[in-house]
Write an enzyme that holds these catalytic residues in place. Sequence first.
Site: not given
Ligand code: URA
Length: 227
Positions: A94
Amino acid sequence: MNYGSRKDVKKLLKNGLVTVNGDRVKNGKTHVAPDGDVIMVAGEEVVYVEHIYLMLNKPDGVISATEDHLHDTVLDLLDEEHIHFEPFPVGRLDKDTEGLLLLTNDGQLAHELLSPKKHVPKTYYAKIDGKVTDEDRVYFKKGVTLDDGYVTKPAELTILKNGDGSEIELTITEGKFHQVKRMFEAVGKKVVYLKRISMGPLQLDPNLSPGEYRPLESNEIDLLKGR
Ligand code: URA
């Protein structure tokens, strides 16, 4: 192989600095076999590499994609000498997630690491708003029902610190959208900081600050390829 642009290389050729199997070559249209012919520039052998493998400590605020209309992408963090290999991120983190992101132009390796059939473990460190309990650990081990009804594969939750805010490590073997955040939402808690610390056999180098990267060492590439 880091000898410059086409224009730079034409100059090297013109100046007689390039040999192929011992013969001086001035014509840039000459065909060579990268794995057979010995090419030298100013007396130094050119070592041909096709694939690059970079370990990035992704910082908060950049997108793990190769293009984005609005925001910086992880490619904006790379030097030109690495960009010209056209690496891409292996999977996604993310925008606000930090930590280990592998960038490569080796499509086969990327495919293997991302294949749902391979169950490659990914470990995250997270700070959680709320108290993470042993019941959460047991529930995560069984599989968590997410907001869309999907039941996750068993996940390993380690509670590092427990109080008003908790610190944990979580290992998952799949990569559903926002998976870690949604697993904690399923138990009424919020991830306030997330960082990936490992992917398969690859560990994030603690010497890399957010935004820094380095090429993988040959033993790390061997580990990733299962050699
Ligand atoms: N899980 C999440 O919620 N975000 C990420 O970036 C990776 C795994």
